[in-house]
Write a protein that holds these residues in place. Structure first.
Motif, PDB file in Angstrom:
ATOM      1  N   THR A 189      31.080   0.905  30.487  1.00  0.00           N
ATOM      2  CA  THR A 189      31.004  -0.120  29.536  1.00  0.00           C
ATOM      3  C   THR A 189      30.286  -1.321  29.872  1.00  0.00           C
ATOM      4  O   THR A 189      29.905  -1.533  31.228  1.00  0.00           O
ATOM      5  CB  THR A 189      32.340  -0.762  29.434  1.00  0.00           C
ATOM      6  OG1 THR A 189      32.560  -1.530  28.254  1.00  0.00           O
ATOM      7  CG2 THR A 189      32.844  -1.480  30.556  1.00  0.00           C
ATOM      8  N   ASN A 229      33.084   3.272  17.433  1.00  0.00           N
ATOM      9  CA  ASN A 229      33.419   2.132  16.205  1.00  0.00           C
ATOM     10  C   ASN A 229      34.704   2.421  15.512  1.00  0.00           C
ATOM     11  O   ASN A 229      34.913   2.000  14.205  1.00  0.00           O
ATOM     12  CB  ASN A 229      32.307   1.660  15.302  1.00  0.00           C
ATOM     13  CG  ASN A 229      31.245   1.170  16.141  1.00  0.00           C
ATOM     14  OD1 ASN A 229      31.200   0.581  17.269  1.00  0.00           O
ATOM     15  ND2 ASN A 229      29.922   1.342  15.351  1.00  0.00           N
ATOM     16  N   ASN A 274      31.258   1.211  20.138  1.00  0.00           N
ATOM     17  CA  ASN A 274      32.348   1.156  20.971  1.00  0.00           C
ATOM     18  C   ASN A 274      32.835   2.684  20.879  1.00  0.00           C
ATOM     19  O   ASN A 274      33.578   3.255  19.962  1.00  0.00           O
ATOM     20  CB  ASN A 274      33.461   0.336  20.411  1.00  0.00           C
ATOM     21  CG  ASN A 274      32.933  -1.261  20.248  1.00  0.00           C
ATOM     22  OD1 ASN A 274      33.004  -1.683  21.609  1.00  0.00           O
ATOM     23  ND2 ASN A 274      32.976  -1.961  19.042  1.00  0.00           N
ATOM     24  N   PRO A 286      38.369   1.674  24.912  1.00  0.00           N
ATOM     25  CA  PRO A 286      37.116   1.821  24.408  1.00  0.00           C
ATOM     26  C   PRO A 286      35.883   1.316  25.240  1.00  0.00           C
ATOM     27  O   PRO A 286      36.124   0.625  26.369  1.00  0.00           O
ATOM     28  CB  PRO A 286      37.025   0.736  23.343  1.00  0.00           C
ATOM     29  CG  PRO A 286      37.979  -0.155  23.564  1.00  0.00           C
ATOM     30  CD  PRO A 286      39.282   0.597  24.386  1.00  0.00           C
ATOM     31  N   THR A 290      32.078  -0.034  25.528  1.00  0.00           N
ATOM     32  CA  THR A 290      31.113  -0.551  24.805  1.00  0.00           C
ATOM     33  C   THR A 290      29.784  -0.675  25.390  1.00  0.00           C
ATOM     34  O   THR A 290      29.389  -0.829  26.603  1.00  0.00           O
ATOM     35  CB  THR A 290      31.438  -2.149  24.442  1.00  0.00           C
ATOM     36  OG1 THR A 290      32.737  -2.247  23.846  1.00  0.00           O
ATOM     37  CG2 THR A 290      30.425  -2.768  23.613  1.00  0.00           C
TER      38      THR A 290
END
Length: 268
Positions: free
Chosen positions: A139, A169, A195, A212, A214
């Motif tokens: 991430t 997403n 995401n 998630p 990102t």
């Protein structure tokens, strides 16, 4: 003693020591009946049923008397631990927040004549279930457009995995893979914020969703190079100089090229 009729019997114990002293226990009053005991069985869950934690398990039993004696109550047990009692049909109970493992469910029925019976055991398995985490990319990672990203995931738990599906997403399906480390290349991602989530599906159809991850894909500036004249070329004063350049843009279209002589703009 062996009673032959329905009766109440008080059972006591008297202990005598070698000095002749006596001591009598507290007594238990029992009912002896020549009536057949009730019949009771677990209907739900069925034997060898499986569940996926976290879960609440509903239990249903049937109870009746061959002698048409009214059923007083049905008590439910999980692993010999009392759960609850129900006094009216349908006889039900709920085991909340069932713990993972193999468990024995049974019910005990009592009738108003004092008859009692215990059901056969229904064996139930509660699976811990799986968890899934995206291991690549990390991430916060930033990539240049058009980005090439390889997604991988780790699945842990006690159930076989049939597939891992990646989304970005929230809803856009990226792709599905079925073999660890659940690798999935993603190509030509345009600029934007992504995401990524992974959804692992087990052999019973249960799913686990990852946290998630990102990533940002940034636009790349165009590439430009002078192809003529060359560095160290020699020109006479007043001689016209033709300037040529090549330009490209991996994630866009070149709209113009501005030529400069020092800080002086020469034109487009």
């Amino acid at each position: 003693t062996t009673p032959t009729n329905t009766s109440s019997v008080t059972i006591c114990a008297v202990a005598t020591d070698n000095h002749g002293a006596l001591s009598t226990s507290a007594c238990a009053v029992i009912t002896i009946s020549n009536l057949p005991p009730p019949l009771v069985s677990i209907q739900v869950p069925t034997n060898n049923a499986t569940f996926h934690a976290p879960t609440n398990i509903s239990i249903t039993a049937t109870a009746s008397s061959p002698a048409s004696v009214a059923i007083a109550n049905v008590s439910f047990y999980v692993d010999s631990v009392f759960l609850s009692t129900d006094t009216s049909m349908p006889y039900t109970a709920v085991w909340s927040n069932a713990t993972p493992g193999v468990h024995a469910f049974f019910a005990s029925a009592s009738d108003i004549a004092g008859g009692q019976a215990t059901s056969a055991v229904a064996w139930v398995t509660v699976h811990q279930g799986n968890s899934v985490a995206i291991t690549s990319p990390q991430t916060g990672q930033t990539n240049a457009a058009p980005a090439q990203i390889t997604l991988t995931a780790r699945v842990q738990g006690d159930m076989p995995v049939t597939s891992v599906t990646y989304y970005t997403n929230g809803t856009y399906l990226v792709g599905t893979t079925s073999a660890s480390p659940y690798l999935l290349p993603v190509t030509n991602l345009p600029a934007g914020t992504y995401n990524f989530t992974a959804v692992a599906t087990d052999a019973n159809g249960y799913t686990a969703i990852s946290q998630p991850v990102t990533n940002t894909v940034q636009r790349q500036p165009p590439a430009v190079a002078i192809i003529s004249p060359h560095s160290n070329d020699l020109f006479a004063v007043g001689q016209p100089i033709t300037i040529q350049a090549n330009a490209s843009d991996l994630d866009g279209v070149i709209t113009n090229i501005q030529f400069l002589a020092g800080n002086v703009a020469l034109g487009h």
